[in-house]
Scaffold this motif. Sequence first.
Motif, short mmCIF file in Angstrom:
data_model
loop_
_atom_site.label_atom_id
_atom_site.label_comp_id
_atom_site.label_asym_id
_atom_site.label_seq_id
_atom_site.Cartn_x
_atom_site.Cartn_y
_atom_site.Cartn_z
N GLY A 88 0.80 -1.24 0.04
CA GLY A 88 0.55 0.05 0.12
C GLY A 88 0.68 0.94 -0.10
N PHE A 89 2.59 1.32 0.54
CA PHE A 89 3.11 2.19 0.88
C PHE A 89 3.39 2.58 -0.40
CE2 PHE A 89 6.93 4.30 1.93
CZ PHE A 89 5.94 5.81 2.54
N GLN A 90 3.91 1.02 -1.12
CA GLN A 90 4.12 1.54 -2.54
C GLN A 90 3.33 2.77 -4.20
OE1 GLN A 90 5.95 -2.42 -4.39
NE2 GLN A 90 7.47 -2.32 -2.39
N ASP A 91 2.25 1.67 -3.42
CA ASP A 91 0.83 2.48 -4.13
C ASP A 91 1.09 3.86 -3.48
OD1 ASP A 91 0.24 0.16 -5.20
OD2 ASP A 91 -1.32 -0.03 -3.94
N THR A 92 1.22 4.08 -2.53
CA THR A 92 1.24 5.66 -2.41
C THR A 92 2.37 6.17 -3.02
OG1 THR A 92 0.07 6.03 -0.48
CG2 THR A 92 1.23 7.34 -0.91
N HIS A 93 3.83 5.22 -2.54
CA HIS A 93 5.03 6.28 -3.81
C HIS A 93 5.00 6.90 -5.16
CE1 HIS A 93 9.59 5.98 -3.85
NE2 HIS A 93 8.98 6.84 -4.49
N ALA A 94 4.21 5.41 -5.63
CA ALA A 94 4.17 5.47 -7.24
C ALA A 94 3.00 6.40 -7.60
CB ALA A 94 3.28 4.08 -7.70
N THR A 95 2.28 6.62 -6.74
CA THR A 95 1.09 7.91 -7.73
C THR A 95 1.57 8.65 -7.22
OG1 THR A 95 -0.73 6.70 -6.12
CG2 THR A 95 -1.27 8.53 -6.59
N ALA A 96 2.34 10.05 -6.05
CA ALA A 96 2.95 10.50 -6.43
C ALA A 96 4.35 10.86 -7.11
CB ALA A 96 4.21 11.40 -5.01
N GLU A 97 4.75 9.25 -8.05
CA GLU A 97 6.08 9.77 -8.55
C GLU A 97 5.32 9.87 -9.93
OE1 GLU A 97 9.19 9.81 -8.86
OE2 GLU A 97 9.93 8.45 -6.77
N LYS A 98 4.32 9.36 -10.46
CA LYS A 98 3.07 9.64 -11.08
C LYS A 98 2.59 11.11 -11.51
CE LYS A 98 0.43 8.87 -15.80
NZ LYS A 98 1.24 8.70 -16.47
N VAL A 99 2.54 11.92 -10.32
CA VAL A 99 2.15 13.41 -10.12
C VAL A 99 3.14 14.03 -10.71
CG1 VAL A 99 1.87 14.95 -9.02
CG2 VAL A 99 0.53 13.16 -9.04
N ALA A 100 4.81 13.77 -10.06
CA ALA A 100 6.00 14.11 -10.43
C ALA A 100 5.71 14.16 -11.98
CB ALA A 100 6.78 14.21 -9.56
N GLU A 101 5.89 12.44 -12.38
CA GLU A 101 6.70 12.39 -14.10
C GLU A 101 5.67 13.56 -15.19
OE1 GLU A 101 5.98 8.80 -15.06
OE2 GLU A 101 5.29 9.22 -16.95
N GLU A 102 4.08 13.83 -14.65
CA GLU A 102 3.26 14.60 -15.64
C GLU A 102 3.59 15.76 -15.10
OE1 GLU A 102 1.43 12.90 -17.58
OE2 GLU A 102 1.54 11.83 -17.34
N LEU A 103 3.89 16.64 -14.03
CA LEU A 103 4.22 17.64 -13.91
C LEU A 103 5.52 18.23 -14.12
CD1 LEU A 103 1.20 18.23 -11.57
CD2 LEU A 103 1.08 18.84 -13.85
N LYS A 104 6.84 17.63 -14.37
CA LYS A 104 8.10 17.62 -13.71
C LYS A 104 8.35 18.31 -12.50
CE LYS A 104 8.03 17.08 -18.60
NZ LYS A 104 7.51 15.53 -18.67
N LEU A 105 7.74 17.46 -11.62
CA LEU A 105 8.13 18.30 -9.95
C LEU A 105 9.00 17.14 -9.55
CD1 LEU A 105 4.02 19.36 -9.04
CD2 LEU A 105 6.19 20.73 -9.76
N ASN A 106 9.12 17.25 -8.53
CA ASN A 106 10.01 16.68 -6.91
C ASN A 106 9.40 15.72 -6.36
OD1 ASN A 106 11.71 15.64 -5.67
ND2 ASN A 106 12.47 17.22 -4.59
N ALA A 107 8.82 14.38 -6.21
CA ALA A 107 7.89 13.68 -5.73
C ALA A 107 7.89 13.62 -4.76
CB ALA A 107 8.19 12.44 -6.20
N GLY A 108 9.40 14.11 -3.81
CA GLY A 108 9.10 14.44 -2.81
C GLY A 108 8.32 15.06 -2.35
N GLU A 109 7.97 16.50 -3.05
CA GLU A 109 7.29 18.02 -2.16
C GLU A 109 5.86 17.50 -3.56
OE1 GLU A 109 11.27 20.63 -3.28
OE2 GLU A 109 9.01 21.05 -4.59
#
Lengths: 390, 390
Positions: A88-109
């Motif tokens: 489940g934590f990996q799912d959350t992480h992957a969601t943040a990474e996907k947002v970062a990828e789409e918007l050219k952001l840092n997933a840690g933010e």
Amino acid sequence: MTDDQNLGVTAAKGFRAAGITAGIKASGTPDLALVVNDGPSLAAAGVFTANRVKAAPVLWSEQVLKGGLVSAVVLNSGGANACTGPLGFQDTHATAEKVAEELKLNAGEVAVASTGLIGVRLPMDVLLPGVATAAAELSATGGEAAAIAIKTTDTVHKTAQVTSPAGWTVGGMAKGAGMLAPSLATMLVVLTTDADLDAPALDEALRGATRTTFDRIDSDGCMSTNDTVLLLASAASGTAPDRAEFDEAVRTVCADLARQLIGDAEGASKEIRIDVTDAATEEEAVDVARVIGRNNLLKCALHGEDPNWGRVLAAIGTTTAAFDPNRLDVAINGVWVCRDGGVGEDRDLVDMTGREIVITARLNAGGATATLWTNDLTADYVHENSAYST
Amino acid sequence: MTDDQNLGVTAAKGFRAAGITAGIKASGTPDLALVVNDGPSLAAAGVFTANRVKAAPVLWSEQVLKGGLVSAVVLNSGGANACTGPLGFQDTHATAEKVAEELKLNAGEVAVASTGLIGVRLPMDVLLPGVATAAAELSATGGEAAAIAIKTTDTVHKTAQVTSPAGWTVGGMAKGAGMLAPSLATMLVVLTTDADLDAPALDEALRGATRTTFDRIDSDGCMSTNDTVLLLASAASGTAPDRAEFDEAVRTVCADLARQLIGDAEGASKEIRIDVTDAATEEEAVDVARVIGRNNLLKCALHGEDPNWGRVLAAIGTTTAAFDPNRLDVAINGVWVCRDGGVGEDRDLVDMTGREIVITARLNAGGATATLWTNDLTADYVHENSAYST
């Protein structure tokens, strides 16, 4: 409606938002929201559930907020992603990474928030494509769509905003209709502002506001695993606000949203304000108010428009607050039905036909006060919650 | 029926009882009970509500029990005589005096117990003549009539008894169907025995028994102002019992009556046993069990036969008990639906169609255990309690 009053998280300058249907909910209603801070500042603060069983997105977002910067928040309804383990934590992480990828952001933010049933994995096969869709739909008027997409059993979406004459705005959205409890409720709240403040100042404003607003609504005594309240500042107004005025604006928006949550609590027919006065300390006043607000017998009586003040006294008697049982006064809608721990004015004088009920408990033990909001307990609440996951 | 199983407080030798209709209740059903200890011993012990708002009869009876002697107990339904001030206390005193006058006893050895609505004076004009009627009807088979007369919203009367091969008996009656909570419930319980023990021994037996029986039923989290559990010993069997055997007999009768209270809780459709195991301490096991048992969302889910284990974890997470959220296991009716804080066996394997449901929460933090009983939350509970005083 798309008038200013419903812009919520896009009321403040520097923010875009979207709300779309990713297909997470079986109902086919909107279930994914995205809020992006275009800056120039990315300062942010967050407050999370006090529950020791925390959902994966809470664990993730707590880490993100430690950095004091948030560029985007992705929120889903249709699943809490709680009690889902490392996957489940990996799912959350992957969601943040996907947002970062789409918007050219840092997933840690990128903060993540989820709401819905506990103990079920999220359908990542539809959630991740949904993130791309939401990213493509981001707009400066997307606040209402975002507020709609985070609803679960909410019957209405909730937004609020305050604009200062000094040129800055605080806006926000909230979801939550049950499991509302102390130290936050199952609520997801995102507040945005175009004022220019750093993360510590935002944190102070947010904690001060939640302490007397979200922390003082308690619909059913049940604390969630997913509570999240975020405050993002873009500084897009170019204005550094007066701190006291800003703190008060954040408190006003939080109070407005908290009141909307109580107004839409599951199955409720009454909105009950509990004022505890003349307590020895504010902490004791809050404790007494909470015990009154959680008493099922009283909540049933209020549902039946029965001014059964004995149940208020029986509740107060279970606390450790300072008071003399023979000096307790209780009013219901302004009628002092209990004086000095005994029978007061005629209970037939109490008019309880309105939706709002005010219970005043005067402890006569000091000068502190506290107000807490709750709801009545109804058959509709039982029905709604006896079939939630089936 | 008047078979042995229903003799309750008159199962033990040396006791007479009566239950009559004094006219306290508007419904015209029995509302006054009298239990008399004919000795030779009058030794007694009592346990009372922990609520700081105590009804007049509780304040009175606590004083009586300090002397360690009780010759009679008078109990009424139809009014709690709580929050009635000095005049309410005078009513309790007058009731004890009336019993003393009718039976030529010392009023300081007459315990009084009341149950019903809080905040209303008792109708002494019918109650006092009722005492005379009850005194005239006292009989060695009156235990069942007494048990019937103390009912409020109870649908059935509750009696229990244990007879030792050594020739002594412990019997009892109880009333209570709502407001059942920790540190006793709105329950009135009178236990009698013809064993020969002094007051300190009775006190030890009673406190030991209530700690793991009446203190571990919690139907709705609401603590009463009137809880009273009395144990009267006549010594009429002429037998000084083995202390361990006697303590166990008292515990068995209390457990039997407690179980009957849960079985008859207001509006309930399920009887729920919560077993917390592998806790660091018994106190923490009880705390966790109580928090689970008071979770309205879970109680609704169980009503709907929904094995929503996430609500169990969300409840556990609000406690301070020792546990690792990633090492919590939860079973519902023997199916481990949650393992290591995440998804376990298939929830569809859980059969919840029976009236009894067992929830097992394994904290994996030590060797202590505790069991607590509660009920589901139903629309019938709401209906029954929304119109109680009107």
